[in-house]
Design an enzyme around this catalytic site. Structure first.
Site, PDB file in Angstrom:
ATOM      1  N   GLN A   1      71.225  39.871  26.446  1.00  0.00           N
ATOM      2  CA  GLN A   1      71.812  38.570  26.749  1.00  0.00           C
ATOM      3  C   GLN A   1      72.804  38.667  27.905  1.00  0.00           C
ATOM      4  O   GLN A   1      73.359  39.727  28.179  1.00  0.00           O
ATOM      5  CB  GLN A   1      72.499  38.006  25.500  1.00  0.00           C
TER       6      GLN A   1
ATOM      7  N   ARG B   1      81.802  37.718  24.837  1.00  0.00           N
ATOM      8  CA  ARG B   1      80.888  38.495  24.007  1.00  0.00           C
ATOM      9  C   ARG B   1      79.528  37.808  23.910  1.00  0.00           C
ATOM     10  O   ARG B   1      79.446  36.596  23.796  1.00  0.00           O
ATOM     11  CB  ARG B   1      81.447  38.656  22.591  1.00  0.00           C
ATOM     12  N   VAL B   2      78.481  38.610  23.975  1.00  0.00           N
ATOM     13  CA  VAL B   2      77.141  38.177  23.596  1.00  0.00           C
ATOM     14  C   VAL B   2      76.643  39.148  22.537  1.00  0.00           C
ATOM     15  O   VAL B   2      77.196  40.230  22.350  1.00  0.00           O
ATOM     16  CB  VAL B   2      76.166  38.137  24.797  1.00  0.00           C
ATOM     17  N   SER B   3      75.584  38.766  21.826  1.00  0.00           N
ATOM     18  CA  SER B   3      75.172  39.531  20.650  1.00  0.00           C
ATOM     19  C   SER B   3      74.307  40.745  20.944  1.00  0.00           C
ATOM     20  O   SER B   3      74.153  41.604  20.079  1.00  0.00           O
ATOM     21  CB  SER B   3      74.441  38.605  19.663  1.00  0.00           C
ATOM     22  N   SER B   4      73.714  40.835  22.124  1.00  0.00           N
ATOM     23  CA  SER B   4      72.842  41.976  22.412  1.00  0.00           C
ATOM     24  C   SER B   4      72.870  42.307  23.898  1.00  0.00           C
ATOM     25  O   SER B   4      73.290  41.499  24.728  1.00  0.00           O
ATOM     26  CB  SER B   4      71.402  41.672  21.985  1.00  0.00           C
TER      27      SER B   4
END
Length: 207
Positions: free
Chosen positions: A17, A11-14
């Site tokens: 990314q 997972r990345v936040s946006s």
């Protein structure tokens, strides 16, 4: 009994990314087709990839889930603790690449080691979550106190005195009119009248 699988989650936040670094690490342990990804904030678990991972076609008892670090699950320590508890209750082993003790290969009959690791993780996260909550509450109290000392007023903005307040208040004090009459004429409720009366009398006393 179906064969256990090794799944991965990144997972990345946006959307801007990159997942590349996590994917490189995960592919050392997980077939690429078994890696689920999300590009969404870790503030909660309402993410399509993660929800699919926990859904009917996702993780099953005996499966292994591999992640790069615990914060890929969530940044909320209390919710992360609940997820670890869910993995434990559903017989899913969690491996965290950044936590080598979780990556140890266990022989048959050594499941108690994984149980011990899970319990330690849950206990540690519980302590961290509680400490963070206490720290946040302490900072909030300190911030409010500092703001009050600096003259910041909390609560709804003070609207000041209604027009003609002095005239009606003076007549009320002299017994010419009732409080109910003042409330109706000024369009205020009893609590507001009580507040204004106290404020006005304190202001006059201080003059």
């Amino acid at each position: 009994m179906s064969e256990s699988r090794i799944m991965g989650y990144a997972r990345v936040s946006s959307a801007e990314q990159s997942l590349a670094r996590q994917m490189v690490e995960l592919k050392k342990y997980v077939p690429e087709e078994n890696i689920i990804t999300d590009k969404q904030s870790g503030k909660d678990f309402n993410r399509p990839g993660y929800q699919a991972l926990k859904g009917a076609l996702g993780l099953r008892r005996g499966d292994v889930l591999v992640i790069k670090s615990l914060d890929r699950l969530s940044r909320n320590k209390q919710e992360m603790k609940q997820e670890l508890q869910w993995f434990k209750e559903h017989g899913i082993r969690l491996k965290v690449i950044d936590l080598p003790t979780t990556m140890v290969q266990l022989d048959a009959g050594q499941e108690w080691i994984q149980e011990m690791v899970n319990n330690i993780l849950i206990e540690v996260l519980s302590s961290i979550a509680e400490e963070e909550r206490n720290t946040i509450r302490k900072r909030q109290r300190e911030g409010i106190e500092a703001a009050k000392n600096a003259g910041v007023r909390f609560g709804p903005p003070d609207k000041g005195f209604p027009e003609e307040w002095e005239s009606y208040y003076s007549r009320y004090k002299q017994g010419e009119i009732t409080r109910k009459y003042v409330l109706e004429k000024l369009g205020i409720h009893a609590d507001r009248f009580k507040y204004l009366k106290k404020k006005y009398e304190a202001m006059k006393k201080g003059q």
